[in-house]
Each structure stands twice: as structure tokens, then as C-alpha cells.
Design an enzyme around this catalytic site. Sequence first.
Site, mmCIF file in Angstrom:
data_model
loop_
_atom_site.group_PDB
_atom_site.id
_atom_site.type_symbol
_atom_site.label_atom_id
_atom_site.label_comp_id
_atom_site.label_asym_id
_atom_site.label_seq_id
_atom_site.Cartn_x
_atom_site.Cartn_y
_atom_site.Cartn_z
ATOM 1 N N SER A 79 14.377 17.666 0.667
ATOM 2 C CA SER A 79 15.567 18.396 1.132
ATOM 3 C C SER A 79 15.127 19.565 2.002
ATOM 4 O O SER A 79 14.014 20.081 1.847
ATOM 5 C CB SER A 79 16.327 18.942 -0.078
ATOM 6 O OG SER A 79 17.328 19.847 0.335
ATOM 7 N N TYR A 89 16.026 23.561 -8.222
ATOM 8 C CA TYR A 89 16.077 22.385 -7.359
ATOM 9 C C TYR A 89 15.134 22.538 -6.164
ATOM 10 O O TYR A 89 14.367 21.630 -5.842
ATOM 11 C CB TYR A 89 17.517 22.175 -6.894
ATOM 12 C CG TYR A 89 17.703 21.070 -5.893
ATOM 13 C CD1 TYR A 89 17.679 19.735 -6.278
ATOM 14 C CD2 TYR A 89 17.934 21.351 -4.540
ATOM 15 C CE1 TYR A 89 17.866 18.717 -5.356
ATOM 16 C CE2 TYR A 89 18.119 20.346 -3.616
ATOM 17 C CZ TYR A 89 18.089 19.030 -4.031
ATOM 18 O OH TYR A 89 18.261 18.022 -3.111
#
Length: 258
Positions: free
Chosen positions: A134, A147
Site C-alpha cells: 500500500s 497497518y
Amino acid sequence: MVTGATAGIGAAFARRLAADGHDLVLVARDGQRLADLAAELTGRHGGTVRVLAVDLSTDEGCGAVEDRLRDPAEPVDLLVNNAGISLNRPFLHSTAAEEVRLLRLNVHAVLRLTLAALPGMTERGHGAVINVSSVAGFGPVMPGSTYSASKAWVTNFSESIAQSVRRYGVRVMVLCPGYTRTEFHDRAGIDMSKTPEWMWLRADDVVRDALRDLRRNRMVSVPDWRYKAVVFGLRHAPGRLWRAVARDTRGRIGREES
Ligand SMILES: NC(=O)c1ccc[n+]([C@@H]2O[C@H](COP(=O)([O-])OP(=O)(O)OC[C@H]3O[C@@H](n4cnc5c(N)ncnc54)[C@H](OP(=O)(O)O)[C@@H]3O)[C@@H](O)[C@H]2O)c1
């Protein structure tokens, strides 16, 4: 093989690869959704679509997929490590069980499946792994969330391994999308209602750019020029600048610092 193939970016990979004439192995937990997608893809494109209904945050789930990846009778030429989750809980209010579940899926499963796939690929002298990370992996841009750290690991790991297998004709590429319309944020219970429309990517576009970048032998794929600019900023701007920008996301992820 595509993990997390029943929704979002994984389903877009499955549909694109099936349309391009590839046989598939689809992995996710929900057996019914897997069966429905397999029927849709074989009905539309022909080819063979096998499914593995497993939980990749467990040892047994990873073990079953590793066995499939090591099967010399049906070699896997492309592994897309896509399954991943986020939590909508600031670290101070999180539980060890939830954090370990995130790490097991986002990190541990990626490590194990990559390690299971690569020896066969290097022996055969071809093959590729796409690890879905990401934009969030380029810095601690979501205060209180682990995350980003899990995705920083995926990005660093993939770039490192990519360099070591290149000489065998095998490619490892890390895919770093920005916000993409999928089930991801709903599943985590993250309110994205204030995210401006222009920041959203389409899963089909993310996959198109990823496969183009793989063909071009890129090690890092960041779809869309807007997110390329964001990543450039995260990589080169002073930390205090992007920490200030990140403060805007605080309300969405949690309230431990307010
Ligand atoms: N959406 C975004 O904005 C965005 C941005 C950057 C990066 N990413 C990354 O892109 C990847 C795909 O995300 P997405 O947005 O497409 O998510 P999504 O729409 O929520 O889909 C997640 C997929 O993973 C599967 N999955 C979830 N937990 C699993 C487990 N324990 N074991 C096996 N499969 C599991 C789900 O199926 P089952 O529930 O049936 O298991 C589903 O097929 C993730 O790694 C995510 O971190 C997403």
C-alpha cells in the site's frame, strides 16, 4: 494463484487473468463466494479455476496453500499475495489477538507463500510474485494504526527478495495502491465518507497498471500519477511535513491522541 480473490483488488486480478486465458487457483475463506466466482470465470472464459477455502491467518491455512504452491505437477507461474486487512482500532485500545491476526495475514502469510513459491520458479527459470502492499507502507501515515507498519514490511521484503531472484529469471514486484474502492474499509469499519472522490482508484485500473508494470520488470508499482506524487513526497519530504498531513487521518483511525 490469487489470494483474497473473492473481493476488491483480488477479484479484479482473477477476472483480468481469466480473461487473458490463464488457469487460476483462487484463495479466500468464503467457500461459497469462491465457488460462485469460479463458476462465473469458467462460464465466461473457459479454462480451469480451482479454489482453496482457507484462512491465511492460520498455520493450517498457510500450510494448505504452501502444499499447492510446491506441487510440481501443477506449477504456479504467478502468485498474487493480495489478501490483507486493516483494523479500525488505535493501538492503545487494541488487543494482542487482533494485532497478531493482522500480522499473520498481512506479513506472515506473505512470507510463507512467497517462500513456498520461489524455489520452483527459480528452478524453472521463470515466474513472478506480486505482493500487494500500500501507499501507506511508505511511512507511518495513519497515526495509531499498525497497518502501515505491516505494509512497510511487505514493500521492503519484496524489494529485497526481488533483487535476489532476478538472476534466475524470476520477478518479484510490490504493488502499492492508494485508496481503492473495495470492501476493505467497510470490513474494518473505517469511515471513509470524508475522503474526496478524486482520491479513489478503481480496482480494475489498479490491476491493469500492476500487470503493465510487471511486464516492464518494475520492482515497485504505484498505480496512478496522483499516488506516484504522494509516494515521491513520502520518500523525499521531511518527516515533520508528512506527519502534519497524516494528522488529518487521525479521526478516521482512532482517537487515542485526541
Ligand atoms: N482498498 C484499498 O484502499 C487498499 C489500498 C491499498 C492497499 N490495499 C491492499 O489490497 C489488498 C486487497 O484489499 P482489498 O481492498 O481488495 O480488500 P477486500 O475488498 O476487503 O478483499 C479482501 C479479500 O481478502 C480475503 N481475505 C480476508 N481475510 C482473509 C484471510 N484471513 N484468509 C484468506 N483470505 C482473506 C477476502 O475474502 P474472505 O473474506 O472470503 O476471506 C477478500 O477476498 C490488501 O492487502 C490491502 O491491504 C487496499
